[in-house]
Design an enzyme around this catalytic site. Sequence first.
Site, short mmCIF file in Angstrom:
data_model
loop_
_atom_site.label_atom_id
_atom_site.label_comp_id
_atom_site.label_asym_id
_atom_site.label_seq_id
_atom_site.Cartn_x
_atom_site.Cartn_y
_atom_site.Cartn_z
CD GLU A 24 69.26 -5.40 27.03
OE1 GLU A 24 69.18 -4.53 27.94
OE2 GLU A 24 68.86 -5.22 25.88
CG ASP B 246 77.46 0.46 29.99
OD1 ASP B 246 76.33 0.97 29.88
OD2 ASP B 246 78.51 1.03 29.62
N GLY B 247 76.87 -1.34 27.24
CA GLY B 247 77.37 -1.26 25.87
C GLY B 247 78.63 -0.41 25.74
N PRO C 39 69.03 4.12 31.25
CG PRO C 39 68.41 1.98 31.94
CD PRO C 39 67.85 3.36 31.71
CG ASP D 199 67.14 -2.50 19.10
OD1 ASP D 199 66.45 -1.46 19.15
OD2 ASP D 199 66.65 -3.64 19.14
CB CYS D 200 70.07 2.47 22.30
SG CYS D 200 70.09 3.68 20.96
CG HIS E 209 63.04 -5.48 15.06
ND1 HIS E 209 61.83 -5.71 15.67
CD2 HIS E 209 63.86 -5.00 16.04
CE1 HIS E 209 61.91 -5.40 16.95
NE2 HIS E 209 63.13 -4.97 17.19
#
Length: 287
Positions: A108, A140-141, A165, A158-159, A64
């Site tokens: 998210e 959905d991004g 998904p 940050d997938c 992070h």
Amino acid sequence: MSQKEIWYETLHPNFGQYFAVETVLYHDKTQHQDLIIFENTELGRIMALDGVVQTTERDEFIYHEMMAHVPLYAHGQAKKVLIIGGGDGGMLREVCRHHYLDSITMVEIDAGVVEFCRQYLPNHSAGAYDDPRFKLVIDDGVNFVKTTSDKFDVIISDCTDPDGPGESLFTSEFYAGCARCLNEGGIFIAQNGVCFLQQDEAINSHKKLSHYFADSSFYQAAIPTYYGGIMTFAWASQNSALRQVPLTTLQQRFKDTSITCRYYTPAVHAGSFALPQYLLNALSENP
């Protein structure tokens, strides 16, 4: 050890890692994926999605800090940040430490991840969900970056790995949307796997990002939980100078924010863009 339940990660078909489970805190299927949070003596609380470890309490700070602070200190004047994914709250926590930011939006896809991580991994978000600059969007991004009218200075993807998904967050459509909603001089960052074991992932990302950004590359960090060597983070911008900010400038920006880190330093930042030769070879052979 034999009396404890053993949880095996399923990311790689022919080898992997296991974790002794002290206590299962939560295990169920959300709307989109199988989510488990359990305790391990060495690593603390661990969260996994669809059989793949996403984060552990003990080493999450490396991931992070590097994904949040590298683009923010490289940019130097960011005001609006977009986080795609990041439902465990760790990325939000680190971004929120930059008090000069005006707004932080997190998109998210799975509301269940946010809900259960707030309950079972409270140290990850550390109160960041209550930051007045923060806005949560359940979407959905790909759809968000394709349709939003907002513009951002830094986008952090940050997938999960490109299965389930998270698969759509490694597509040309997603990268095009991110390029569209970045301000001039903006920076896009994405988790891109452990390049020694997931080299095709890095090659594919680089090929696609190169269509939409004048400068695309990677930087790296060693994160113990992500088995197999260094983890790579995709980097993309229209301004190549942002990848080469002088160390003295990084040091001054770091000093000005008075943020204390456990992994990130300006020197680590500068050195993280030095990539191993096997990855450089793979990228040059697959332009």
